[in-house]
Structure formats: C-alpha cells, structure tokens
Enzyme design. Sequence first.
Site, PDB file in Angstrom:
ATOM      1  N   HIS A 168      23.048  39.615  19.388  1.00 31.58           N
ATOM      2  CA  HIS A 168      23.513  39.167  20.701  1.00 31.58           C
ATOM      3  C   HIS A 168      22.837  39.994  21.786  1.00 31.58           C
ATOM      4  CE1 HIS A 168      26.561  36.305  19.538  1.00 31.58           C
ATOM      5  NE2 HIS A 168      26.918  37.137  18.563  1.00 31.58           N
ATOM      6  N   CYS A 210      19.835  35.617  23.199  1.00 35.38           N
ATOM      7  CA  CYS A 210      19.909  35.010  24.522  1.00 35.38           C
ATOM      8  C   CYS A 210      18.989  35.785  25.477  1.00 35.38           C
ATOM      9  CB  CYS A 210      21.335  35.031  25.039  1.00 35.38           C
ATOM     10  SG  CYS A 210      22.429  34.009  24.043  1.00 35.38           S
TER      11      CYS A 210
END
Length: 329
Positions: A168, A210
């Site tokens: 992440h 991301c």
Amino acid sequence: MNLWQQAMRAAGAILALYTLLCCVALAVADPSGEAKMEQFFDQDDHTNNWAVLVCTSRFWFNYRHISNTLSMYRTVKRMGIPDSHIILMLADDVACNPRNSYPAAVYDHPRKATDLYGDNVEVDYRGYEVTVENFIRLLTGRVSVDTPRSKRLLTDDKSNVFIYMTGHGGEDFLKFQDSEEINSYDIADAFQQMWEKKRYKEILFVIDTCQANTMFSKFYSPNILSIGSSRKGENSYSYFHDYDLGVSVIDRFTYYNLEFFESVDMSSKRTMADLVGAYNTTLIYSHPGVRTDLYSRKLNETYLTDFFGAVQNIELTTEAFPIGQPESP
Ligand SMILES: *[C@@H]1O[C@H](CO)[C@@H](O)[C@H](O)[C@H]1NC(C)=O
Ligand SMILES: *[C@@H]1O[C@H](CO)[C@@H](O)[C@H](O)[C@H]1NC(C)=O
C-alpha cells in the site's frame, strides 16, 4: 534530513546539471547523435542478474500483494535467475493464515491451477524482518558481519538488478507493514549509494502500488529504468476476486506484466519496448509510467533477458563474490 544528506543531494544536483550540460555540448558537437552510440550495452561487462522482490503488506486482506510477489518470484525463476540470486522479502505469510481455506497454498487466479507456494519457495526475509531499515541495508550492503549469504545482495558493477515492490502506498511513500513507510527519497538515496559502491550495472525498478509513479520521481543515479503501475493521484487496482478466499488474489498491473512474461523464455528476443508497448490502460485501469531519462539504452534494444535471463557466458564462482568488507551501520 541531516546536513550530510543535504550536502549529498546538492552534490547530486550539481552532477545532474553537469551531465545535462555535457549532453547538450555533445549534441551540439555531434548533431547526428553518434556520440550516444558509444553507450551501447557491453555484454562483457554484464555477468550476472539479480532480483529483489518485496511485499511490504501484512494481513489476510492484502493477500493479493503476497500473490503478486510470489507470482513474480515464480516468473523470475522460470526465466533463469537462480534462487541464490533472488532476495524474497515477504511481510506476511498468508499460506499459513487460519483464514486460508486452502492451507499452505497461495493462488493468483480463482482457477487455482498453480499453487504459488508449492514448489521450492525460499523466503529470505519474512514477517517482522521486512523493514525499511533491512531493505535499505540489503540494497546498500550495510549488513552486519553475521548476516547469512542468503540475506545479502552480493552484486557488483557487472550486475543487472531487478527490484520489484508491492504494497500500500501513496504520493512518494510505500507502507511497510502498516507501521512505517519508505519514501521516494529513501530509495533514491539508497540507489545513489549503490551506484557509488559499484553495486549495479543497471537497475530495473518496478512498483505496483497506488500513485506508484511518484516513487521513482526522485531517482537521480545513472542506468535506472523505472516502471510504475499508476500516476500521481491515481489508485492501482486489484484483479480477480476469489469468493472461496474472500479476497482479491492479484493486482491488475502485476497480472498483465506476468501475462506478457508468459510469452518470454530464456532465448526470447522480446524487449522492454515490447513489454511497455503491451500495457493497456483499459485493462489495467490505471496509467503505468515509464521513466527512461536515467537509462542509457533504448528500450527497443534492451532485451528482457538482459535482466531476467541466466547470464550464460560467465561461470560464477564464490571468488567472484567475496563476502568480506562488512560495514558497520
Ligand atoms: C485494450 O483492451 C481493450 C479491452 O479488451 C480492447 O478493446 C482494446 O483494443 C485494447 N487496446 C489495445 C491498444 O490493444
Ligand atoms: C529503436 O528505435 C529507434 C528510434 O527510436 C530506431 O532508430 C532504432 O533503429 C530502433 N532499434 C531497433 C533495433 O529496432
């Protein structure tokens, strides 16, 4: 950031400016661009390939990050990099998670044709060993004297190093285990140390997270080719959801890279340009980024096997990789 880092960064900026000026001067002196041809890849100077594969996520719901990494591990091995040249860092072990309805197995597809955990997985850093500090020490070679060989990146200036990271992240950071973060400057500075210490010939940096492309925006060292899954402000997306497991089992960007690699074997002449040209944003959902300004070769002249193949021409011996010269932290 301490004074030393500031000084180093300033030095880096001056060097970059100098390089730029030299390039401009060359271009002016040689409008045909022939000077650049001298940078051709010298195979005699390239004797070994290494891979560093890092999953920074913990917890069951991040299953896909583990399968991303294990799938990449499988592919890299199939293409010819031996386990002794692969550093696998896995922050969690979903194979043995009590919620795993297929105990000891990890799959990247609901079809469950291939158990990624089945055959010969050598995890070099696991669980709480997967930290920012250990990752940076691994790259820069600043490991303690008693660190076993399997936990060392024994590269030199003839090594091409593939570095894959997933977890992440956000703008300019990637989380490690929800407890700490590595930022884009940390990796950029580690690569510069590697360059100064002659720990690579070329780096291929690939990241699936991301806003992934922000993670290579701060690199400043030579001979680095970087690829990320998504732009600044953009998420990266998971792929297959598995209803038995209750989680997604792989991410789209990694999946489509692996799909491409299925068409590549040790004798393949497919290039980085072929790989990058195959990215389809309609399928990946995000916009992969490719940074080439630090890289001296053309992508259509860079074979995938330059990074992933077993280098055939040189027999590696232990003498080629003296384990000595440990450094204090
Ligand atoms: C990308 O994928 C979509 C959906 O499968 C397809 O319609 C399109 O033709 C593809 N684009 C390219 C450039 O291949
Ligand atoms: C690679 O692309 C360049 C143009 O960007 C071209 O001049 C060169 O011939 C190409 N090389 C190969 C091997 O196709």
